[in-house]
Write a protein that holds these residues in place. Sequence first.
Motif, PDB file in Angstrom:
ATOM      1  N   UNK A  13       0.941  -1.176   0.141  1.00  0.00           N
ATOM      2  CA  UNK A  13       0.060   0.111   0.080  1.00  0.00           C
ATOM      3  C   UNK A  13       1.044   1.133   0.048  1.00  0.00           C
ATOM      4  N   UNK A  14       0.398   2.282  -0.232  1.00  0.00           N
ATOM      5  CA  UNK A  14       0.883   3.807  -0.186  1.00  0.00           C
ATOM      6  C   UNK A  14       1.374   3.735   1.475  1.00  0.00           C
ATOM      7  N   UNK A  15       2.546   4.180   1.810  1.00  0.00           N
ATOM      8  CA  UNK A  15       3.069   3.720   3.132  1.00  0.00           C
ATOM      9  C   UNK A  15       2.452   4.828   4.263  1.00  0.00           C
ATOM     10  N   UNK A  16       2.334   6.016   3.592  1.00  0.00           N
ATOM     11  CA  UNK A  16       1.927   6.986   4.672  1.00  0.00           C
ATOM     12  C   UNK A  16       0.206   6.923   4.924  1.00  0.00           C
ATOM     13  N   UNK A  17      -0.206   6.264   3.980  1.00  0.00           N
ATOM     14  CA  UNK A  17      -1.903   5.813   3.937  1.00  0.00           C
ATOM     15  C   UNK A  17      -2.048   4.779   5.194  1.00  0.00           C
ATOM     16  N   UNK A  18      -0.956   3.765   4.986  1.00  0.00           N
ATOM     17  CA  UNK A  18      -1.083   2.401   5.630  1.00  0.00           C
ATOM     18  C   UNK A  18      -0.728   2.765   6.969  1.00  0.00           C
ATOM     19  N   UNK A  19       0.171   3.505   7.282  1.00  0.00           N
ATOM     20  CA  UNK A  19       0.621   3.922   8.646  1.00  0.00           C
ATOM     21  C   UNK A  19      -0.538   4.385   9.266  1.00  0.00           C
ATOM     22  N   UNK A  20      -1.207   5.366   8.846  1.00  0.00           N
ATOM     23  CA  UNK A  20      -2.347   5.894   9.353  1.00  0.00           C
ATOM     24  C   UNK A  20      -3.549   5.112   9.646  1.00  0.00           C
ATOM     25  N   UNK A  21      -3.797   4.265   8.777  1.00  0.00           N
ATOM     26  CA  UNK A  21      -4.827   3.444   8.873  1.00  0.00           C
ATOM     27  C   UNK A  21      -4.403   2.283   9.900  1.00  0.00           C
ATOM     28  N   UNK A  22      -3.249   1.913  10.136  1.00  0.00           N
ATOM     29  CA  UNK A  22      -3.015   1.109  11.065  1.00  0.00           C
ATOM     30  C   UNK A  22      -3.070   1.489  12.413  1.00  0.00           C
ATOM     31  N   UNK A  23      -2.873   2.831  12.486  1.00  0.00           N
ATOM     32  CA  UNK A  23      -3.061   3.616  13.947  1.00  0.00           C
ATOM     33  C   UNK A  23      -4.457   3.492  14.159  1.00  0.00           C
ATOM     34  N   UNK A  24      -5.561   3.869  13.186  1.00  0.00           N
ATOM     35  CA  UNK A  24      -6.874   3.812  13.494  1.00  0.00           C
ATOM     36  C   UNK A  24      -7.513   2.189  13.772  1.00  0.00           C
ATOM     37  N   UNK A  25      -6.685   1.474  13.135  1.00  0.00           N
ATOM     38  CA  UNK A  25      -7.084  -0.130  13.717  1.00  0.00           C
ATOM     39  C   UNK A  25      -6.912  -0.030  15.362  1.00  0.00           C
ATOM     40  N   UNK A  26      -5.574   0.170  15.437  1.00  0.00           N
ATOM     41  CA  UNK A  26      -5.224   0.097  16.942  1.00  0.00           C
ATOM     42  C   UNK A  26      -6.246   0.610  17.682  1.00  0.00           C
ATOM     43  N   UNK A  27      -6.633   2.069  17.370  1.00  0.00           N
ATOM     44  CA  UNK A  27      -7.223   2.816  18.126  1.00  0.00           C
ATOM     45  C   UNK A  27      -8.833   1.955  18.382  1.00  0.00           C
ATOM     46  N   UNK A  28      -9.237   1.645  17.307  1.00  0.00           N
ATOM     47  CA  UNK A  28     -10.518   1.176  17.278  1.00  0.00           C
ATOM     48  C   UNK A  28     -10.694  -0.325  17.985  1.00  0.00           C
ATOM     49  N   UNK A  29      -9.597  -1.104  17.964  1.00  0.00           N
ATOM     50  CA  UNK A  29      -9.474  -2.004  18.836  1.00  0.00           C
ATOM     51  C   UNK A  29      -9.576  -1.929  20.139  1.00  0.00           C
ATOM     52  N   UNK A  30      -9.085  -0.831  20.639  1.00  0.00           N
ATOM     53  CA  UNK A  30      -9.081  -0.273  21.778  1.00  0.00           C
ATOM     54  C   UNK A  30     -10.622  -0.112  22.392  1.00  0.00           C
ATOM     55  N   UNK A  31     -11.522   0.200  21.500  1.00  0.00           N
ATOM     56  CA  UNK A  31     -13.028   0.232  21.909  1.00  0.00           C
ATOM     57  C   UNK A  31     -13.709  -0.980  22.265  1.00  0.00           C
ATOM     58  N   UNK A  32     -12.919  -1.973  21.769  1.00  0.00           N
ATOM     59  CA  UNK A  32     -13.591  -3.411  21.799  1.00  0.00           C
ATOM     60  C   UNK A  32     -12.875  -4.558  22.515  1.00  0.00           C
ATOM     61  N   UNK A  33     -12.180  -3.936  23.652  1.00  0.00           N
ATOM     62  CA  UNK A  33     -11.347  -4.750  24.326  1.00  0.00           C
ATOM     63  C   UNK A  33     -12.092  -5.210  25.606  1.00  0.00           C
ATOM     64  N   UNK A  34     -11.838  -6.544  26.228  1.00  0.00           N
ATOM     65  CA  UNK A  34     -12.498  -7.064  27.392  1.00  0.00           C
ATOM     66  C   UNK A  34     -11.942  -6.250  28.221  1.00  0.00           C
ATOM     67  N   UNK A  35     -12.978  -6.097  29.433  1.00  0.00           N
ATOM     68  CA  UNK A  35     -12.394  -5.510  30.750  1.00  0.00           C
ATOM     69  C   UNK A  35     -11.556  -6.482  31.385  1.00  0.00           C
ATOM     70  N   UNK A  36     -10.545  -6.132  31.959  1.00  0.00           N
ATOM     71  CA  UNK A  36      -9.611  -6.964  32.608  1.00  0.00           C
ATOM     72  C   UNK A  36      -9.978  -7.304  34.075  1.00  0.00           C
TER      73      UNK A  36
END
Lengths: 406, 406
Positions: free
Chosen positions: B383-406
Amino acid sequence: MSEVENLFNKLNADLAPGQEKRINVDDIEFKGEILTGDPVDFSHGDVDAFKPVPGALDNFVYGFEEVGGSQAYTVYRGREDILKDVAEKLSNYSHTAIDPFEEIIITPGTQGALFLAVGATVTRGGKVAIVEPDYYANRKLVHFFQGELYPIELDYLNHQNEAGINLETLEDSFKAGVKTFIFSNPNNPSGVVYSEDEITKIAQLVKQYGVNVIVDELYSRQLFDDRKYTHLASLDIVPKENIVTIIGPSKTESLSGFRLGTAYGSKEIINRMEQLQAIVSLRASGYSQIVLKNWFSEPEGWMRGRIQAHQDIRDTLTALFKGAGFEVRTTEAGSYIFPKINNLSIHCDDFVKVLKKQAKVTVTPGTQFGPQFTDCIRLNFSQDKEKAVDAVKRIIKVAGYYKNEK
Amino acid sequence: MSEVENLFNKLNADLAPGQEKRINVDDIEFKGEILTGDPVDFSHGDVDAFKPVPGALDNFVYGFEEVGGSQAYTVYRGREDILKDVAEKLSNYSHTAIDPFEEIIITPGTQGALFLAVGATVTRGGKVAIVEPDYYANRKLVHFFQGELYPIELDYLNHQNEAGINLETLEDSFKAGVKTFIFSNPNNPSGVVYSEDEITKIAQLVKQYGVNVIVDELYSRQLFDDRKYTHLASLDIVPKENIVTIIGPSKTESLSGFRLGTAYGSKEIINRMEQLQAIVSLRASGYSQIVLKNWFSEPEGWMRGRIQAHQDIRDTLTALFKGAGFEVRTTEAGSYIFPKINNLSIHCDDFVKVLKKQAKVTVTPGTQFGPQFTDCIRLNFSQDKEKAVDAVKRIIKVAGYYKNEK
């Protein structure tokens, strides 16, 4: 023999159209002379003699250069804007409503559409009716999916103004449990068109017995003598969930090299076809898909000119065959002619090899279209006229070398 | 449910890569914000960011304009001069002798090659070993041909310098009657390469038990960190009649839009594949076939540059995922990364829908590669590197919304 070897023996494609380069002629005892002349390959149309629809390559290049990535990777059933364009054109053409997002799929050639349609309807032991003669792959597809074959006679030589399908045998097969019926209209290889009455009766039987019908209308645009053509789907007799129509731009439009076809009809079957396409080849070539924009958008007069030129070749070749005592029904649509050679002393599978060697002519043996057509050959007459005429004269001459003594 | 419906339920391609446009997200309960940013489709490589091999389109145009009819209609296995050229290049590449007229076939994409290879070796009830995780279509192909599936574990997360295949389970499956083994090397989706030792042991087992092996080497040209790669066929351990190798120019070379693949090896299996291709789609697009002349003939330095650029993207994305606590093995070849998300509170099939809606990012759920990978996602980082990096940061952020409580 293993099960897989047994299965593939039934598929034998060595004499299928296009495979003649791989034919072995070592086992034939030749009679008569070896004739001179330009080689002609009647196994398919000559896209040098009849060129692809103008603008096709330009559109492909546009897809590659301007559209780029989104053209290379489309949803498996095809890119949305192209589905929409094609659905609209095919709706107008066949007088059938087509939902562009649910009821149509783009495939690698109409062969691809046929494979997917049969794979989406026939499982092992399923009973399938096919016409004889008809397109050689129909029979092979049923073998491959291990269905049970119910052949339906098409008495094309003894009818006028109708194809000559035996509707009683068709109904009997439905009564016996046939759940899928596959046929081409215009018929390949005989070039005959089913009458409105025949299509109506087929539709009524299909409806009555709840059968799925797959109709291959590949050659339906190239109609001679202003013949009337009835699209099965347009009658609105067969319930929409039970019908799939197949058509593509490979023949009349000479776009075979792009490998494009379409199937439309039953939402459920089209959906299964897409699931299957996902594991068969993913999608029709992305860049090729855009070439469908040229289809049904040909320049004014282009199609009329093409039909006239083919009708002229048809008339000349038919007269030659009839004059030499071959039995042949005049082609009503498409560019196939299927002469029967009387008193041929060898099997047509061998006669095809003989023609290749002695006449430099490639034709397809009748047995590809039904096991009983051992004295027939199929020619695609979409060829340079002069060369085709000379080649047919050579066929007639060589046939003379292999006649039974009377 | 009818037999055909039952069969197609197993093929469900709704979440397969490339099908995301048809996803329905109405049934998801969303958490957190909807993020902004450029949409990125990680389900396949971006051929706008990494362009096709130079000259590919020129060769296609040449095939259409200059070669014409004989390019449009080739023998089903492919045009002879192209087979010869490709066989020679692949022989050199994989250190394997390939007879251009008997041991190789050109197919519509490597997907086409896989379909034909499985169809030519597996019949109903046949026992087939596949790796988990591995390319999603392998499993579906076995379902479609109604074979019996023997999954072999690839413990890719817990190995270094070898892929991590469980050779004991593989041998057990062969003892239990498995007759076909299908695997990809480099592995899709994990991006790991099998060691020489693993490939040697696989070859010995395949030979010992008389198994047919289909090895998909699609990504083997794009090796990172100068990693050593072992072509299974090159070892000359597996008898030639039992092996088919699959490779094509769709990935590293960005030529997917032409739909081209090849399979080489067993003369018997290649021959059956051609018989099957005759009824599946006739041939790979004739005009496309000539583009294979550009393959393995790339300009000096082109491949090196492509590998460097991908290695750089790999390093950046891997660091991002690891930094966020995702489990991931560093990709050794190809352009897939297969992170495992710890403590994800929703199934990855739903997480994929969530990402599509909240992060404008398309990824493939882990379950496409094995039913147990419910907390993994696959990304193609070509992929275009810059866009891919930004998109992966969004994936990580959204994954944070859907974590199990510890």
